[in-house]
Enzyme design. Structure first.
Site, PDB file in Angstrom:
ATOM      1  N   CYS A   1      10.848  -4.636  -8.030  1.00  0.00           N
ATOM      2  CA  CYS A   1      11.919  -4.488  -7.038  1.00  0.00           C
ATOM      3  C   CYS A   1      12.995  -5.541  -7.292  1.00  0.00           C
ATOM      4  O   CYS A   1      13.456  -6.224  -6.379  1.00  0.00           O
ATOM      5  CB  CYS A   1      11.371  -4.596  -5.611  1.00  0.00           C
ATOM      6  SG  CYS A   1      10.497  -6.138  -5.258  1.00  0.00           S
TER       7      CYS A   1
ATOM      8  N   GLY B   1       0.775  -1.235   0.000  1.00  0.00           N
ATOM      9  CA  GLY B   1       0.000   0.000   0.000  1.00  0.00           C
ATOM     10  C   GLY B   1       0.806   1.285   0.000  1.00  0.00           C
ATOM     11  O   GLY B   1       0.228   2.376   0.003  1.00  0.00           O
TER      12      GLY B   1
ATOM     13  N   LYS C   1       2.854   2.649  -2.383  1.00  0.00           N
ATOM     14  CA  LYS C   1       2.682   3.404  -3.622  1.00  0.00           C
ATOM     15  C   LYS C   1       1.245   3.904  -3.761  1.00  0.00           C
ATOM     16  O   LYS C   1       1.004   5.008  -4.241  1.00  0.00           O
ATOM     17  CB  LYS C   1       3.069   2.543  -4.826  1.00  0.00           C
ATOM     18  CG  LYS C   1       4.521   2.106  -4.848  1.00  0.00           C
ATOM     19  CD  LYS C   1       4.801   1.224  -6.048  1.00  0.00           C
ATOM     20  CE  LYS C   1       6.176   0.586  -5.944  1.00  0.00           C
ATOM     21  NZ  LYS C   1       6.268  -0.363  -4.804  1.00  0.00           N
TER      22      LYS C   1
END
Length: 417
Positions: A370, A254, A256
């Site tokens: 990532c 949550g 971003k």
């Protein structure tokens, strides 16, 4: 409660049952019997042993028969070596503690732990002496050779070396200021010195600290949230305008999502989706704490999203996670099979195609992961762009971790013509 025994139990769960160390360690904070000092030591011991596991195992195996030694005893010996070599703990105390723990595992193995641990004090034993000279540096740093060579091949040897060095550095906590609840000038005047905050060089309203602020007022009141700088940079680059329609396809945990809402100043509408039901509650807690009011959150597979049109789309895709090895060092201990790699690439490709169907003219899509892996990043985007000549790449960047004391990350922003 014995901190070393607690660390051993956590490491056993990580190595045997593939549990994530950060989740197990966070459970420690809830134990009232543990002091802050003990918890800090356990964190350091667990993370350090995982970070250097490949190296620690190499050295310990010089003096034991790996196939005939109880696995929990092996972990205990890795812990001992880590404390003696990397933490510079007093060997006498480390060994005595380990012997007592070994007695609880199997009293007959306490003598072995005592004997081997004393051998591990010899610094000559610490040297890496292998035929493959290319693997000396990765092995010394507890880094898998296959991943080192992959990064070297896809980028450069210097990039691979820098990434290895950064992966073992102790990270500071990265905080995002929530401007929906407090003005930046007021925040800095009240809290900059109090929490020893330093400003990020990447995004102006991000800060770094060495203090755990989860139980502090600035976190509970929603003035800040924990988010890596590069993760925040993704929303910053997408930069949705006020009163627009936004889609966040894979929302957990949550960071971003709430950042997008902050950038939009709680205007417009964000449709957010997360496939894992157990993560929905975490996202909802963050939304409530941060005062977010323009999010419509649903538990649904992003591939099943209704193909409505949006002005901005964020696809933070599932990935191999190599960029966050510093936070989750166990990631580097498991090499994915060819099938697992291909399945992940196919999923990313499908998600991108779903995102494309939700784009309207002049709208923008940001794809992020990532990980440090060209197949999942640059190559994935290039294949996507060749399928759609009405898309153009407007921004692309790879982070290797050393830039701003951040995680490894990939960002690519595309625009539909």
């Amino acid at each position: 409660m014995n901190p070393r025994k607690e660390a051993l139990n956590i490491l056993f769960e990580v190595f045997i049952n593939n549990k994530f160390s950060n989740k197990l360690l966070n459970n420690l904070i809830k134990k009232e019997a543990m002091s802050k000092e003990d918890i800090a030591f356990i964190f350091k011991l667990v993370y350090g042993t995982i970070q250097y596991k490949i190296y620690l195992e190499y050295v310990v195996n010089k003096v034991i028969n790996q196939d005939k030694t109880d696995f929990k005893i092996q972990i205990l010996l890795w812990m001992n070596l880590y404390q003696i070599k990397f933490l510079r703990s007093k060997p006498y105390y480390v060994i005595n503690e380990a012997v007592e723990i070994a007695k609880e595992i199997n009293v007959n193995l306490s003598g072995l732990v005592n004997k081997v641990s004393k051998l591990l004090v010899n610094e000559n034993l610490w040297e890496v002496d292998i035929k493959n000279s290319q693997n000396v540096f990765p092995l010394e740093n507890g880094f898998p050779f296959w991943l080192f060579k992959k990064i070297e091949k896809e980028y450069s040897k210097d990039s691979a070396i820098d990434f290895v060095k950064q992966s073992n550095q102790e990270s500071k906590i990265s905080l995002r200021l929530n401007t929906l609840k407090i003005d930046q000038q007021e925040f800095e005047s009240k809290y900059l010195d109090k929490y020893n905050l330093t400003k990020s060089g990447l995004v102006d309203y991000f800060y770094l600290t060495d203090k755990n602020i989860v139980s502090e007022e600035i976190f509970k009141n929603g003035f800040v949230t924990i988010q890596d700088q590069t993760s925040g940079f993704a929303s910053y680059i997408l930069n949705p305008k006020k009163d627009t329609k936004v889609l966040d396809m894979c929302s957990a945990p949550g960071g971003k999502l709430t950042h997008l809402a902050q950038i939009m100043n709680n205007t417009g509408k964000i449709d957010a989706y997360e496939i894992q039901e157990n993560k929905i509650r975490l996202i909802e807690e963050n939304i409530l704490r941060l005062g977010i009011k323009n999010v419509n959150l649903k538990c649904l597979d992003a591939l099943e999203i209704e193909e409505k049109k949006y002005n901005y789309i964020l696809l933070d895709a599932p990935c191999s996670g190599y960029g966050v090895i510093r936070q989750k060092p166990e990631i580097k201990l498991k090499k994915r099979s060819e099938k697992e790699e291909n399945d992940l690439l196919i999923l990313q490709e499908k998600l991108l195609e779903k995102a494309y169907k939700c784009l309207e003219s002049e709208s923008e899509l940001l794809y992020s992961t990532c990980t440090i892996n060209k197949k999942e990043n640059e190559d994935q985007v290039e294949r996507f762009l060749t399928k759609h000549d009405d898309l153009e790449k407007v921004y692309e960047r790879v982070f290797f971790g050393k830039e701003f004391d951040n995680d490894g990350f990939y960002i690519c922003k595309m625009k539909k013509l």
